[in-house]
Design an enzyme around this catalytic site. Sequence first.
Site, PDB file in Angstrom:
ATOM      1  N   ARG A   1       0.832  -1.208   0.000  1.00 51.46           N
ATOM      2  CA  ARG A   1       0.000   0.000   0.000  1.00 51.46           C
ATOM      3  C   ARG A   1       0.866   1.258   0.000  1.00 51.46           C
ATOM      4  O   ARG A   1       0.509   2.273  -0.601  1.00 51.46           O
ATOM      5  CB  ARG A   1      -0.933   0.005   1.211  1.00 51.46           C
ATOM      6  CG  ARG A   1      -2.055  -1.010   1.144  1.00 51.46           C
ATOM      7  CD  ARG A   1      -3.161  -0.706   2.157  1.00 51.46           C
ATOM      8  NE  ARG A   1      -2.688  -0.717   3.523  1.00 51.46           N
ATOM      9  CZ  ARG A   1      -2.682  -1.790   4.312  1.00 51.46           C
ATOM     10  NH1 ARG A   1      -3.111  -2.956   3.846  1.00 51.46           N
ATOM     11  NH2 ARG A   1      -2.256  -1.708   5.559  1.00 51.46           N
TER      12      ARG A   1
ATOM     13  N   SER B   1      -3.173 -15.622   6.679  1.00 53.85           N
ATOM     14  CA  SER B   1      -4.197 -14.686   7.127  1.00 53.85           C
ATOM     15  C   SER B   1      -5.481 -15.400   7.547  1.00 53.85           C
ATOM     16  O   SER B   1      -6.566 -15.095   7.067  1.00 53.85           O
ATOM     17  CB  SER B   1      -4.508 -13.674   6.015  1.00 53.85           C
ATOM     18  OG  SER B   1      -5.254 -12.595   6.501  1.00 53.85           O
TER      19      SER B   1
ATOM     20  N   ASN C   1      -7.013 -17.332  13.598  1.00 50.74           N
ATOM     21  CA  ASN C   1      -6.581 -18.288  14.624  1.00 50.74           C
ATOM     22  C   ASN C   1      -7.325 -18.112  15.940  1.00 50.74           C
ATOM     23  O   ASN C   1      -7.530 -19.075  16.676  1.00 50.74           O
ATOM     24  CB  ASN C   1      -5.065 -18.225  14.828  1.00 50.74           C
ATOM     25  CG  ASN C   1      -4.559 -16.817  15.045  1.00 50.74           C
ATOM     26  OD1 ASN C   1      -5.307 -15.860  15.010  1.00 50.74           O
ATOM     27  ND2 ASN C   1      -3.258 -16.702  15.268  1.00 50.74           N
ATOM     28  N   CYS C   2      -7.756 -16.888  16.252  1.00 45.66           N
ATOM     29  CA  CYS C   2      -8.495 -16.681  17.504  1.00 45.66           C
ATOM     30  C   CYS C   2      -9.896 -17.288  17.453  1.00 45.66           C
ATOM     31  O   CYS C   2     -10.534 -17.460  18.506  1.00 45.66           O
ATOM     32  CB  CYS C   2      -8.592 -15.191  17.824  1.00 45.66           C
ATOM     33  SG  CYS C   2      -6.979 -14.422  18.147  1.00 45.66           S
TER      34      CYS C   2
ATOM     35  N   THR D   1      15.989  -5.856  14.473  1.00 45.58           N
ATOM     36  CA  THR D   1      16.736  -6.818  15.280  1.00 45.58           C
ATOM     37  C   THR D   1      18.178  -6.335  15.422  1.00 45.58           C
ATOM     38  O   THR D   1      18.530  -5.228  15.002  1.00 45.58           O
ATOM     39  CB  THR D   1      16.715  -8.207  14.622  1.00 45.58           C
ATOM     40  OG1 THR D   1      17.514  -8.167  13.420  1.00 45.58           O
ATOM     41  CG2 THR D   1      15.307  -8.649  14.283  1.00 45.58           C
TER      42      THR D   1
ATOM     43  N   PRO E   1      21.419  -5.502  10.986  1.00 48.17           N
ATOM     44  CA  PRO E   1      20.865  -4.484  10.086  1.00 48.17           C
ATOM     45  C   PRO E   1      20.077  -5.112   8.940  1.00 48.17           C
ATOM     46  O   PRO E   1      20.487  -6.124   8.357  1.00 48.17           O
ATOM     47  CB  PRO E   1      22.115  -3.761   9.564  1.00 48.17           C
ATOM     48  CG  PRO E   1      23.148  -3.976  10.627  1.00 48.17           C
ATOM     49  CD  PRO E   1      22.884  -5.353  11.167  1.00 48.17           C
TER      50      PRO E   1
ATOM     51  N   TYR F   1      14.151  -7.371  10.426  1.00 52.46           N
ATOM     52  CA  TYR F   1      13.101  -6.939  11.342  1.00 52.46           C
ATOM     53  C   TYR F   1      12.385  -8.180  11.884  1.00 52.46           C
ATOM     54  O   TYR F   1      12.431  -9.259  11.291  1.00 52.46           O
ATOM     55  CB  TYR F   1      12.097  -6.030  10.619  1.00 52.46           C
ATOM     56  CG  TYR F   1      12.731  -4.819   9.976  1.00 52.46           C
ATOM     57  CD1 TYR F   1      12.661  -3.568  10.570  1.00 52.46           C
ATOM     58  CD2 TYR F   1      13.413  -4.924   8.750  1.00 52.46           C
ATOM     59  CE1 TYR F   1      13.242  -2.453   9.980  1.00 52.46           C
ATOM     60  CE2 TYR F   1      14.008  -3.820   8.159  1.00 52.46           C
ATOM     61  CZ  TYR F   1      13.918  -2.587   8.776  1.00 52.46           C
ATOM     62  OH  TYR F   1      14.512  -1.493   8.192  1.00 52.46           O
ATOM     63  N   ALA F   2      11.698  -8.009  12.981  1.00 53.28           N
ATOM     64  CA  ALA F   2      10.917  -9.115  13.539  1.00 53.28           C
ATOM     65  C   ALA F   2       9.667  -8.566  14.203  1.00 53.28           C
ATOM     66  O   ALA F   2       9.702  -7.501  14.839  1.00 53.28           O
ATOM     67  CB  ALA F   2      11.738  -9.930  14.532  1.00 53.28           C
TER      68      ALA F   2
ATOM     69  N   GLY G   1       5.535  -9.848  15.999  1.00 58.96           N
ATOM     70  CA  GLY G   1       4.623 -10.918  16.388  1.00 58.96           C
ATOM     71  C   GLY G   1       5.009 -11.675  17.640  1.00 58.96           C
ATOM     72  O   GLY G   1       5.755 -11.187  18.497  1.00 58.96           O
TER      73      GLY G   1
END
Length: 817
Positions: A23, A40, A43-44, A269, A272, A275-276, A278
């Site tokens: 987007r 997607s 899960n809940c 993280t 460099p 990223y992480a 969840g």
Amino acid sequence: MAKKVVVVGGVAGDMSCAARLKRLDQAVEVTVFEKGPDVSFANCGMPYYIGGVIQDRASMAVQTPAGLAARYGLDIRTRHEVTAIDTAAKQVTARSMESGEVLTVPYDALVLAPGAEPLRIPISGADLPHVHTLNNLEDMDRIAAAARGVKKACVVGAGFIGLELAENLRHLGLEVSVVEILDQVLGPMDREITTPLLQELTLNGVSVYLKDAVEAVEPGAVRLKSGARLETGLVCMCAGVKPRSGLARDAGIALGPRGHIVVNERMETSVPGVYAVGDAVEVRCAVSGDSVAVPLAGPANRQGRVAADVICGRDSAYPGVQGTSIVKVFNLAAAQTGLTEKRLKASGLPYQRAYAHPMQHAGYYPGATPVGMKLLFSPEGRILGAQAVGMEGVDVAIDVIATAMRGGLTVFDLEQIELAYSPQWGSAKHGVNMLGFVASNILRGDVEVVEADAIPADALVLDVRKPEEAAAGAIPGSVLIPVDELRGRMDELPKDREIAAYCAVGMRGYVACRMLVQAGYRVKNINGGYRAWCWHNAPETAPARATGCCAPAAPSNGQSHEEYSDMSAEKVIQLDVCGMQCPGPITRVKKAVDGLGSGEVLEVIATDPGFAADLPAWCKSTGNTLRGITSEKGRYVAKITRGGAAPTGQAVSCCAPDSSAPKGKTIVCFSNDLDKVMAAFVIANGAAAMGGPVTIFFTFWGLNVLRSKNPPAVSKGLLDRMFCMMMPKGPGRLSLSKMNMGGMGTIMMKKVMRDKKVMSLDELIQSAKDAGVKLVACSMSMDVMGIKAEELVDGVEIGGVGAYLGAAGESNVNLFI
């Protein structure tokens, strides 16, 4: 050249990141690797599909790979496992789980969202085919299929997923057991807030084993460390989760002490370009500033958005996690935000707490139910956390407080916060306002509080509720003076001793404290009142199984328990007590049960879970038979018959006193005022109706209540005759303590009582005798006042202080009137 981003994982945070990347910048090339077949997915919602609440399997897939590819231009590779990360070369290695093909994909930015996986307890039999975990839609399908082929299930762990699974398996009609190693269900919350949840599970036929653990799984059963053996055809492991961080560890990315990926506020993280987000990451707690791991979908989604922003060059940062969450347990919901008291104690942060138990909407509007709320705040008024439990309005209360916390508001702001009011949805003073009032009163010094779980042993405990409330349960050893009588009875209280006052939920206790403090007394309000005291003093072990009258049918089908499944020959009388708070329902039930005839069954419909939880104990103590309780569409339906032995194996309310504790009630009647004596006999009759021995000890002026109207002639000295001439002879001659007006007030009072069908004192005395209330005349006082045994009415025992103390020793309530 277009920026290449690889995303590992395809559920909440990762798909939020991938979609936002496209987007923000359509030129970014985004490749998503997901080990499972779905991306997607909801899960809940998986426990609710298993239980049949959600019936459309297709609705569990929020988006499909094809749909996401068409809308956003994402390259989604399901059934692909990323096996290695080369951070130096900036590339990942992935393997197709279907074809075995190995791919090497370069990246400019890598987003790790591997999530967390359920713990499998390392015990014998954990790998048997009837043992399942719930992590994805394939697991969901397996459990749903297995549940429809068995009669009994065991859920290991009473956290969010465990409780949701237990409820939904019960909806299918299975006999469900829950095994929890802690001394409470829903471990992330404070124990006292979870007491109603434990009651709710028991009321709905779920067997709960607290402070126990599964030692081994066998074909058709589980064996517990306590020695119990539970037959079961389905075992669901819900004992917690652990982060899937092995891939990050092998790539040299820094991990926290519990194996979570360490990130900064930009979700970067230690490497460099990586990223992480969840469930696999640890982030900053927005309240304490500590590093925490909170596996919730909401935070994961927001973390994914932040990572996408940063990758696309935006100045974005994750503000930290509050841990706002909610869970449904049959008719109840429990929610929290911020820090719990457990975590505050562990962190060493100073805090205070406030309780409130408001109705979720105006009490005069039908269907009002209580919401139990707990607020934790700093000595300066900063909101540190909140928890709530109830049937309705729990989400609203916690969401408002969560928003206030995020906006930096204080408890003083909660007093003034303006919320929508109409009797259907709230009150002019919303529950959140009430919580702010309580906390602000504490901080301003308008009232001192004593905690319900820390009442000083040397304090005089003062009950300021109505007598009928006290008859239905009280803090052991407390003294009863209703708040509306307190102004005229303060001289009965000591000024040299600390007083701990309480009412049902705290409001009348606060009023009493303000009154007494201004009169020079040392008094504190018990925080949260009698309800909070019950929560704190609930047993550490649950009834292992709801059997007999408390084994309700599966809530989804509305069937009745077999104890009363055939009542075609009996007449059912309905009593609706919905929206009423204790003691209203019990009082109405008592009156209705007393009026039942042969072959009649009382069907009670209620909305207060506390009433439903206490009803078995009430029936047992009064000698009536509870034929069963069902939980149907947010209401509790109980069927009662008059008399009969209590059913074998009857469950007892989690807040009910220990059966070994004293159950008697003693009353010292010192007064011969008509109104005070009537209060004594009203309480005595109510206590007798609740079961247990009741003794009234009459001393000094109280002896006049027992004098006969027409006594035989007895020999007396001059002073004794003068004494007796000046004192009223029997209950018919007693006068009012206030507004007697030469006897006119008494005459008016008796007329009003007759008009309103209130029992006269003579009738109350006879009713007490018929109920087995023991009337004891003080021998010493009789001698001092010149009253002979022959002058007393029939059925009175004569005893000394030893007789009184003996009865008091077998009592849990002792009143002085």
